[in-house]
Design an enzyme around this catalytic site. Structure first.
Site, PDB file in Angstrom:
ATOM      1  N   SER A   1       0.852  -1.182   0.000  1.00 38.44           N
ATOM      2  CA  SER A   1       0.000   0.000   0.000  1.00 38.44           C
ATOM      3  C   SER A   1       0.888   1.231   0.000  1.00 38.44           C
ATOM      4  O   SER A   1       2.025   1.192   0.473  1.00 38.44           O
ATOM      5  CB  SER A   1      -0.896   0.014   1.240  1.00 38.44           C
ATOM      6  OG  SER A   1      -1.557   1.259   1.378  1.00 38.44           O
TER       7      SER A   1
ATOM      8  N   TYR B   1      -1.486  -0.316  10.586  1.00 37.38           N
ATOM      9  CA  TYR B   1      -1.747  -0.702   9.195  1.00 37.38           C
ATOM     10  C   TYR B   1      -0.546  -0.396   8.312  1.00 37.38           C
ATOM     11  O   TYR B   1      -0.117  -1.240   7.516  1.00 37.38           O
ATOM     12  CB  TYR B   1      -2.986   0.023   8.677  1.00 37.38           C
ATOM     13  CG  TYR B   1      -3.271  -0.257   7.225  1.00 37.38           C
ATOM     14  CD1 TYR B   1      -3.728  -1.507   6.824  1.00 37.38           C
ATOM     15  CD2 TYR B   1      -3.092   0.723   6.253  1.00 37.38           C
ATOM     16  CE1 TYR B   1      -3.986  -1.777   5.488  1.00 37.38           C
ATOM     17  CE2 TYR B   1      -3.357   0.456   4.916  1.00 37.38           C
ATOM     18  CZ  TYR B   1      -3.801  -0.783   4.539  1.00 37.38           C
ATOM     19  OH  TYR B   1      -4.046  -1.052   3.223  1.00 37.38           O
TER      20      TYR B   1
END
Length: 264
Positions: free
Chosen positions: A144, A157
């Site tokens: 990501s 995250y």
């Protein structure tokens, strides 16, 4: 649609929705046999039916919690019973939650790493060993932009995705002598159900709307690079440039992130 993936087997985790679903259907549209992995069997069955209609080939469903190693073992053992080879593994399974780290439940952090990192690594090892025996194959891991550019309320995250990126970098080197390729995909925000869990307020999704990617567009680009030597796919271009600038000018990058990119 083409037949560029005819007689190829594509395994997709996180296939029940979002990017995983789109990649499965894009692959099927090019003739691939798809293997769909996620927790919800009912959703997987519907996608499998769509895939069969697109490809005219088989589509297999394996309900699995990718955060549980025993379920991963069972799924892999069942996969090799129904297909003779695996050409592409696309690891899309994962989730996030936007919350300041000091306030996060430690069990949520553990679960996030179990799914996003450890489950991905374990399943990749099983499939990777098969690809080594085949002397061919490609592993596509979803990192990501959050693993490259820090923003507030995403410590856990972002750390999990940074782990996936570096794992992929090392794995690429280790598997290259065996003819197995590794590509990392680092998308920015995508129009998926991800934000239903990560950002229940909806504030972050609204603030980054202009950067939002369509999951079908992401899927097309990923499948387009199947079989290539591409190392990383960073999307969208604007955030890819930002990630490079952050590495060059981290102090300025911190200030920019606090002002513009941390609106959660």
């Amino acid at each position: 649609m083409s037949d560029s993936l005819r007689n190829k087997v594509v395994v997709v985790t996180g296939a029940s929705s979002g990017i995983g679903r789109s990649i499965a259907l894009e692959s099927a549209g090019r003739g691939a046999t798809v293997i769909l992995i996620a927790r919800r069997q009912d959703k997987l069955e519907k996608i499998a039916a769509e895939a069969k209609e697109l490809s005219g080939a088989d589509a297999y469903v394996f309900p699995t919690d990718i955060g549980k190693s025993d379920e991963i073992d069972d799924t892999f053992n069942n996969i090799v019973k129904v297909v003779k080879h695996i050409d592409y593994l696309v690891n899309c399974a994962g989730f996030g939650k936007f919350e300041t780290f000091m306030e996060m439940d430690r069990h949520e952090v553990t679960e996030m790493f179990q799914v996003n990192v450890l489950g991905l690594m374990y399943f990749t090892r099983l499939v990777g060993r098969l690809m080594i025996e085949q002397k061919t194959g490609q592993i596509v891991n979803f990192g990501s932009m959050a693993g490259k550019v820090p923003t507030t309320k995403s410590a856990a995250y972002s750390a999990s995705k940074a782990a996936v990126i570096q794992f992929s970098n090392v794995l690429r080197l280790e598997l290259k002598p065996f003819g197995v390729k590794v590509m990392t995909v680092n998308p920015g925000p995508v129009y998926t159900n991800f934000f239903n869990i990560a950002d229940k307020t909806g504030n972050y999704a609204k603030s980054v709307e202009k950067f939002m990617l369509d999951p079908d567009d992401v899927a097309w680009q990923v499948v387009h690079f199947f079989g290539s030597n591409k190392r990383e796919l960073n999307l969208p271009l604007s955030l890819a440039v930002l990630a490079k600038l952050y590495n060059l000018f981290p102090s300025i990058g911190d200030r920019v992130s606090l002002k513009f990119a941390s609106r959660k």
